[in-house]
Enzyme design. Structure first.
Site, mmCIF file in Angstrom:
data_model
loop_
_atom_site.group_PDB
_atom_site.id
_atom_site.type_symbol
_atom_site.label_atom_id
_atom_site.label_comp_id
_atom_site.label_asym_id
_atom_site.label_seq_id
_atom_site.Cartn_x
_atom_site.Cartn_y
_atom_site.Cartn_z
ATOM 1 N N GLU A 1 -15.972 6.513 5.674
ATOM 2 C CA GLU A 1 -15.250 5.860 6.762
ATOM 3 C C GLU A 1 -15.203 6.827 7.936
ATOM 4 O O GLU A 1 -15.843 7.882 7.897
ATOM 5 C CB GLU A 1 -13.837 5.472 6.309
ATOM 6 N N LYS B 1 -2.626 7.039 1.057
ATOM 7 C CA LYS B 1 -2.340 7.343 2.465
ATOM 8 C C LYS B 1 -1.246 8.408 2.479
ATOM 9 O O LYS B 1 -0.055 8.118 2.654
ATOM 10 C CB LYS B 1 -1.930 6.060 3.195
ATOM 11 N N ARG C 1 0.839 -1.206 0.000
ATOM 12 C CA ARG C 1 0.000 0.000 0.000
ATOM 13 C C ARG C 1 0.878 1.263 0.000
ATOM 14 O O ARG C 1 0.566 2.248 -0.662
ATOM 15 C CB ARG C 1 -0.952 -0.007 1.201
HETATM 16 N N1 PMP Z 1 -9.048 4.941 7.186
HETATM 17 C C1 PMP Z 1 -8.118 5.888 7.422
HETATM 18 C C2 PMP Z 1 -8.414 7.282 7.012
HETATM 19 C C3 PMP Z 1 -6.919 5.566 8.060
HETATM 20 O O1 PMP Z 1 -6.012 6.509 8.290
HETATM 21 C C4 PMP Z 1 -6.693 4.225 8.448
HETATM 22 C C5 PMP Z 1 -5.405 3.843 9.118
HETATM 23 N N2 PMP Z 1 -5.253 4.477 10.356
HETATM 24 C C6 PMP Z 1 -7.697 3.271 8.215
HETATM 25 C C7 PMP Z 1 -8.843 3.661 7.553
HETATM 26 C C8 PMP Z 1 -7.513 1.838 8.603
HETATM 27 O O2 PMP Z 1 -6.551 1.229 7.787
HETATM 28 P P1 PMP Z 1 -5.639 0.043 8.322
HETATM 29 O O3 PMP Z 1 -6.545 -1.022 8.776
HETATM 30 O O4 PMP Z 1 -4.826 -0.352 7.145
HETATM 31 O O5 PMP Z 1 -4.814 0.595 9.425
#
Ligand code: PMP
Length: 292
Positions: A184, A151, A52
Site C-alpha cells: 500500500e 492500526k 476495526r
Molecule cells: N493504509 C494505511 C497505512 C492507513 O493509515 C490508512 C488510513 N489512513 C489507510 C490505508 C486507509 O484506510 P481507511 O480507508 O480506512 O482510512
C-alpha cells in the site's frame, strides 16, 4: 475558540487536553487509533471504523475502557460539541500511564481521547491533476512482526516511507512487502485498473483493511466492474490503465505517475473519476447522524 476534546470521559478545552509523559502511547507507541470523517453532519462508516479499532486493540491485547455503544456515543458527542458538519475525527486509545519500563502490566488504565477537527491532505488541484508516487526503499513490516493490519500508534514504518517519498520530491510513497509485492502507500490503499478490472493487493500483502478500500470495492461491483484482490508487482502498476489511492483522510486520489512512468495518458482515469464521484454521492447519503 479552540476545540473541545474528549479525554478519558470528559470534554476539555484543547489547551487543557494533556496526557502524561509516562503514557506508554507516547513512550512506546503502545496503542491504537482510528481516523474517520463526517460529511454534512453524518459520520461515515462509524460502525466499521469502531469494529476495526476494537480489532486492533484486541490484537495488541488492549482493553478499550468503553463498550462499543458507549464509544459510539462519545464519538458522536465530540462532533456535536464542536458543532462540526464536515469533520475529520481521530480516536486514540493508549495503554495508559506506566513506568519507564515497557511492561504493559504496569499500565492500569488505558488513555482514550477523541478529537473532532478538519483535515486536508492534498490541495484540490492535485485531485484534478493526479499525483506522482515513488517506490520507497523501506519495506512493509512483516505480518509476523507488527502486522500492518493493526492500526497501531507505531507508525514509524509508514513515516520512514513518507520521509523517503518527500526526499524524492514525490507526493506519496509506494511500499513493497518482503516478497517485493506491493502492499500500500504510507497512509492509503492502492488500486489499479487494467482492462476495466479493478485490482487491489490483499490485506495479507501488508495492506490495512481500509474502510475506503471496502467502499470502493462495493461501488466498483455495483457499477458492474470486476474486482480482484491479488498480489501485484511494480510491473503491474507501471502497465496499468489507471491507478488511484484510497483513504479516509485522502478520500480517492488519482495517480498519474509512478517511478517516472506515466500511467495511462497521464491524466486521472475515467473509471477513477466515476468511482470518485460515486464515493462522494455515498458520503452525502449515508452515515450516522450527529444532530438528531
Ligand atoms: N493504509 C494505511 C497505512 C492507513 O493509515 C490508512 C488510513 N489512513 C489507510 C490505508 C486507509 O484506510 P481507511 O480507508 O480506512 O482510512
Amino acid at each position: 475558540m479552540g476545540l473541545l476534546i474528549y479525554l478519558n470521559g470528559k470534554f476539555v478545552p484543547e489547551k487543557e487536553a494533556k496526557i502524561s509523559v509516562f503514557d506508554h502511547g507516547l513512550l512506546y507507541g503502545d496503542g491504537v487509533f482510528e481516523g474517520l470523517r463526517s460529511y454534512k453532519g453524518k459520520i461515515f462508516k462509524l460502525d466499521e471504523h469502531l469494529i476495526r479499532l476494537f480489532n486492533s486493540a484486541k490484537a495488541i491485547a488492549l482493553t478499550i475502557p468503553l463498550k462499543f455503544e458507549e464509544l459510539k456515543k462519545a464519538v458522536i458527542e465530540t462532533v456535536r460539541k464542536n458543532q462540526l458538519k464536515d469533520s475529520y475525527i481521530r480516536i486514540v486509545v493508549t495503554r495508559g500511564v506506566g513506568d519507564l519500563g515497557l511492561d504493559p502490566k504496569k499500565c492500569k488504565i488505558p488513555t482514550i481521547f477523541i478529537i473532532a477537527s478538519k483535515i486536508q491532505l492534498y490541495p484540490e488541484s492535485l485531485y484534478e491533476k493526479g499525483i506522482d508516487v515513488i517506490t520507497v526503499p523501506t519495506r512493509r513490516n512483516l505480518n509476523e512482526s507488527l502486522n500492518p493490519a493493526i492500526k497501531s500508534l507505531n507508525y514509524l514504518n509508514n513515516i520512514l516511507a513518507k520521509i523517503e517519498a518527500n526526499n524524492s520530491g514525490a507526493t506519496e510513497g509506494l511500499i513493497l512487502n518482503q516478497f517485493g509485492y506491493i502492499s500500500e502507500c504510507t497512509g492509503e490503499n492502492i488500486f489499479i485498473v487494467k482492462k476495466e478490472i479493478i485490482i487491489t493487493p490483499p490485506v495479507s500483502a501488508g495492506a490495512l483493511s481500509g474502510i475506503t478500500r471496502d467502499v470502493v470495492i462495493d461501488i466498483s461491483e455495483k457499477i458492474g466492474l470486476k474486482v480482484k484482490e491479488e498480489n501485484i508487482t511494480r510491473y503491474d502498476v507501471y502497465t496499468s490503465d489507471e491507478c488511484f489511492l484510497t483513504g479516509t483522510a485522502a478520500e480517492i486520489v488519482p495517480v498519474v505517475k509512478i517511478d517516472g512512468r506515466i500511467i495511462g495518458d497521464g491524466r486521472p482515469g475515467k473509471i477513477t473519476l466515476k468511482i470518485r464521484n460515486e464515493f462522494h454521492l455515498l458520503t452525502e447519503k449515508e452515515g450516522t447522524p450527529v444532530y438528531e
